[in-house]
Design an enzyme around this catalytic site. Structure first.
Site, PDB file in Angstrom:
ATOM      1  N   ILE A   1      -9.709  -5.774  -8.846  1.00  9.19           N
ATOM      2  CA  ILE A   1      -9.548  -4.417  -8.294  1.00  9.19           C
ATOM      3  C   ILE A   1      -8.375  -3.731  -8.966  1.00  9.19           C
ATOM      4  O   ILE A   1      -8.423  -2.556  -9.285  1.00  9.19           O
ATOM      5  CB  ILE A   1      -9.275  -4.485  -6.772  1.00  9.19           C
ATOM      6  CG1 ILE A   1     -10.494  -4.992  -6.026  1.00  9.19           C
ATOM      7  CG2 ILE A   1      -8.858  -3.135  -6.249  1.00  9.19           C
ATOM      8  CD1 ILE A   1     -10.261  -5.097  -4.534  1.00  9.19           C
TER       9      ILE A   1
ATOM     10  N   GLY B   1      -1.404  -4.842 -11.464  1.00  8.16           N
ATOM     11  CA  GLY B   1      -0.183  -4.047 -11.601  1.00  8.16           C
ATOM     12  C   GLY B   1       0.922  -4.886 -12.221  1.00  8.16           C
ATOM     13  O   GLY B   1       0.687  -6.022 -12.645  1.00  8.16           O
ATOM     14  N   ALA B   2       2.099  -4.275 -12.255  1.00  9.03           N
ATOM     15  CA  ALA B   2       3.250  -4.986 -12.796  1.00  9.03           C
ATOM     16  C   ALA B   2       3.608  -6.182 -11.907  1.00  9.03           C
ATOM     17  O   ALA B   2       4.090  -7.207 -12.375  1.00  9.03           O
ATOM     18  CB  ALA B   2       4.434  -4.035 -12.894  1.00  9.03           C
ATOM     19  N   GLU B   3       3.344  -6.030 -10.606  1.00  7.27           N
ATOM     20  CA  GLU B   3       3.772  -7.043  -9.643  1.00  7.27           C
ATOM     21  C   GLU B   3       2.669  -8.024  -9.265  1.00  7.27           C
ATOM     22  O   GLU B   3       2.951  -9.167  -8.946  1.00  7.27           O
ATOM     23  CB  GLU B   3       4.215  -6.351  -8.350  1.00  7.27           C
ATOM     24  CG  GLU B   3       5.426  -5.461  -8.480  1.00  7.27           C
ATOM     25  CD  GLU B   3       6.716  -6.235  -8.264  1.00  7.27           C
ATOM     26  OE1 GLU B   3       6.689  -7.215  -7.502  1.00  7.27           O
ATOM     27  OE2 GLU B   3       7.734  -5.855  -8.873  1.00  7.27           O
TER      28      GLU B   3
ATOM     29  N   LYS C   1      -4.702 -10.936  -2.955  1.00  4.26           N
ATOM     30  CA  LYS C   1      -3.561 -10.319  -3.655  1.00  4.26           C
ATOM     31  C   LYS C   1      -2.568 -11.413  -4.019  1.00  4.26           C
ATOM     32  O   LYS C   1      -1.990 -12.057  -3.133  1.00  4.26           O
ATOM     33  CB  LYS C   1      -2.894  -9.257  -2.772  1.00  4.26           C
ATOM     34  CG  LYS C   1      -1.664  -8.603  -3.422  1.00  4.26           C
ATOM     35  CD  LYS C   1      -1.151  -7.414  -2.602  1.00  4.26           C
ATOM     36  CE  LYS C   1       0.088  -6.794  -3.233  1.00  4.26           C
ATOM     37  NZ  LYS C   1       0.554  -5.585  -2.528  1.00  4.26           N
TER      38      LYS C   1
ATOM     39  N   ASP D   1       7.836   2.140   0.288  1.00  2.00           N
ATOM     40  CA  ASP D   1       7.114   2.433  -0.964  1.00  2.00           C
ATOM     41  C   ASP D   1       5.941   3.352  -0.642  1.00  2.00           C
ATOM     42  O   ASP D   1       4.795   3.090  -1.010  1.00  2.00           O
ATOM     43  CB  ASP D   1       6.641   1.134  -1.627  1.00  2.00           C
ATOM     44  CG  ASP D   1       6.173   1.343  -3.065  1.00  2.00           C
ATOM     45  OD1 ASP D   1       6.447   2.425  -3.639  1.00  2.00           O
ATOM     46  OD2 ASP D   1       5.531   0.438  -3.618  1.00  2.00           O
TER      47      ASP D   1
HETATM   48  N1  LIG Z   1      -7.618  -4.148   1.258  1.00  2.00           N
HETATM   49  C1  LIG Z   1      -7.965  -3.406   0.209  1.00  2.00           C
HETATM   50  N2  LIG Z   1      -9.217  -2.905   0.101  1.00  2.00           N
HETATM   51  C2  LIG Z   1      -9.571  -2.167  -0.963  1.00  2.00           C
HETATM   52  N3  LIG Z   1      -8.758  -1.869  -2.009  1.00  2.00           N
HETATM   53  C3  LIG Z   1      -7.487  -2.328  -1.966  1.00  2.00           C
HETATM   54  C4  LIG Z   1      -7.028  -3.121  -0.868  1.00  2.00           C
HETATM   55  N4  LIG Z   1      -5.730  -3.458  -1.099  1.00  2.00           N
HETATM   56  C5  LIG Z   1      -5.407  -2.890  -2.275  1.00  2.00           C
HETATM   57  N5  LIG Z   1      -6.441  -2.203  -2.821  1.00  2.00           N
HETATM   58  C6  LIG Z   1      -6.449  -1.486  -4.125  1.00  2.00           C
HETATM   59  O1  LIG Z   1      -5.580  -2.165  -5.019  1.00  2.00           O
HETATM   60  C7  LIG Z   1      -4.490  -1.316  -5.422  1.00  2.00           C
HETATM   61  C8  LIG Z   1      -3.206  -2.128  -5.534  1.00  2.00           C
HETATM   62  O2  LIG Z   1      -2.900  -2.704  -4.270  1.00  2.00           O
HETATM   63  P1  LIG Z   1      -1.391  -2.745  -3.729  1.00  2.00           P
HETATM   64  O3  LIG Z   1      -1.384  -3.576  -2.481  1.00  2.00           O
HETATM   65  O4  LIG Z   1      -0.879  -1.354  -3.631  1.00  2.00           O
HETATM   66  O5  LIG Z   1      -0.655  -3.594  -4.877  1.00  2.00           O
HETATM   67  P2  LIG Z   1       0.509  -3.228  -5.916  1.00  2.00           P
HETATM   68  O6  LIG Z   1       1.732  -3.867  -5.350  1.00  2.00           O
HETATM   69  O7  LIG Z   1       0.077  -3.863  -7.204  1.00  2.00           O
HETATM   70  O8  LIG Z   1       0.621  -1.728  -6.001  1.00  2.00           O
HETATM   71  C9  LIG Z   1      -4.449  -0.210  -4.367  1.00  2.00           C
HETATM   72  O9  LIG Z   1      -3.875   0.980  -4.864  1.00  2.00           O
HETATM   73  C10 LIG Z   1      -5.909  -0.061  -4.011  1.00  2.00           C
HETATM   74  O10 LIG Z   1      -6.565   0.729  -4.984  1.00  2.00           O
END
Ligand SMILES: Nc1ncnc2c1ncn2[C@@H]1O[C@H](COP(=O)(O)OP(=O)(O)O)[C@@H](O)[C@H]1O
Ligand SMILES: [Mg+2]
Length: 206
Positions: free
Chosen positions: A7, A10-12, A28, A121
Site C-alpha cells: 500500500i 515511506g521513509a519510516e 505496518k 503528525d
Molecule cells: N488501515 C488502513 N487502511 C487503508 N489504507 C491505509 C491504512 N493505514 C494506512 N494506509 C495507507 O498507507 C499510508 C501510510 O500509512 P501511515 O500509517 O500514514 O504510515 P507512514 O508512517 O509511512 O506515513 C496512508 O497514507 C494510507 O494511504
C-alpha cells in the site's frame, strides 16, 4: 488490488495489505534506518509501535474512529490493523474539496484534545476518508497531554499542511476545521487559539 499488495513504502515504514484470520488487514512494519545506531533505532521503532498501538485502542474509546487494532508485535515493530477501503483526505481534497470533511475532522481532533490526547503528525495524508466516515491514522508520535500549548502544535502542523498541500482551499478548510473543533470544545478553543498565535509569533522571531 490483490491481498498482499504494497500500500505504501515511506521513509519510516512499509504497509502491506494482506489477509489476517480471514479479514482484510494492513500490516505496518517500521523499517530499520541504516544510518541510526542499531540499539537506538530498535528502541525508537519499538516506542513508536507502542504509541501507535496504544492510540489505536484509546481513540475509539473516546469516540474517535481509527482502524481496529488486530495485533501488535513490539519485537518486530509490527502492527496489524483493519484495512479501510477509501482514500486519504489529501487525495479526496485534490479530486474534489468538501469542507464538511474538515468540519468533521475538527470535531474529531477537538474530541481527542478534550480527552487529553495529541497526534503530533496531523496531516491530510494521515486521515482516511471512507464513504462519509473519517479515520485517524499514523499515531506513532502521539502522546497524552492536557496542555493547550501541545494542542496548539497539532493545529499548527495541520495549518502548515493546508498551506503547503492545499493552498487553493486553505482558508475554507481551516475555517471548517475550526468550526468543528469549537463545536466539540467551546470552553478551551480560545485558549488553544491563543497558544497557536503565541507559537506562530515565537517561531517567526527565533
Ligand atoms: N488501515 C488502513 N487502511 C487503508 N489504507 C491505509 C491504512 N493505514 C494506512 N494506509 C495507507 O498507507 C499510508 C501510510 O500509512 P501511515 O500509517 O500514514 O504510515 P507512514 O508512517 O509511512 O506515513 C496512508 O497514507 C494510507 O494511504
Ligand atoms: Mg503517514
Amino acid at each position: 488490488m490483490e491481498a498482499g499488495d504494497v500500500i505504501a513504502l515511506g521513509a519510516e515504514s512499509l504497509l502491506v495489505r494482506h489477509d489476517w484470520l480471514g479479514l482484510l488487514a494492513v500490516y505496518k512494519i517500521r523499517l530499520p534506518k541504516p544510518y541510526r545506531h542499531p540499539s537506538l533505532d530498535e528502541r525508537l521503532r519499538r516506542l513508536r509501535t507502542r504509541r501507535e498501538a496504544r492510540a489505536l485502542i484509546r481513540l475509539p474509546e473516546m469516540g474517535v474512529p481509527t482502524p481496529t487494532l488486530y495485533e501488535v508485535d513490539l519485537d518486530l515493530s509490527l502492527l496489524i490493523t483493519e484495512y479501510i477501503p477509501g482514500r486519504t483526505l489529501k487525495q479526496a481534497t485534490e479530486s474534489s474539496f468538501d469542507p464538511d470533511h474538515y468540519r468533521k475532522l475538527g470535531k474529531l481532533v477537538g474530541r481527542m484534545h478534550e480527552h487529553g490526547f495529541v497526534h503530533y503528525d496531523l496531516t491530510t495524508s494521515n486521515i482516511l476518508v471512507s464513504g462519509d466516515d473519517l479515520y485517524i491514522i499514523d499515531l506513532g508520535l502521539s502522546e497524552d497531554s492536557d496542555d493547550p500549548e501541545d494542542h496548539a502544535v497539532d493545529l499548527r502542523v495541520f495549518e502548515r499542511c493546508l498551506e503547503s498541500s492545499h493552498p487553493e482551499v486553505k482558508e475554507e478548510a481551516w475555517r471548517a476545521f475550526l468550526r468543528g473543533y469549537r463545536e466539540e470544545r467551546e470552553e478551551a478553543t480560545d485558549t488553544v487559539l491563543r497558544a497557536l498565535e503565541d507559537l506562530k509569533s515565537r517561531v517567526r522571531y527565533i
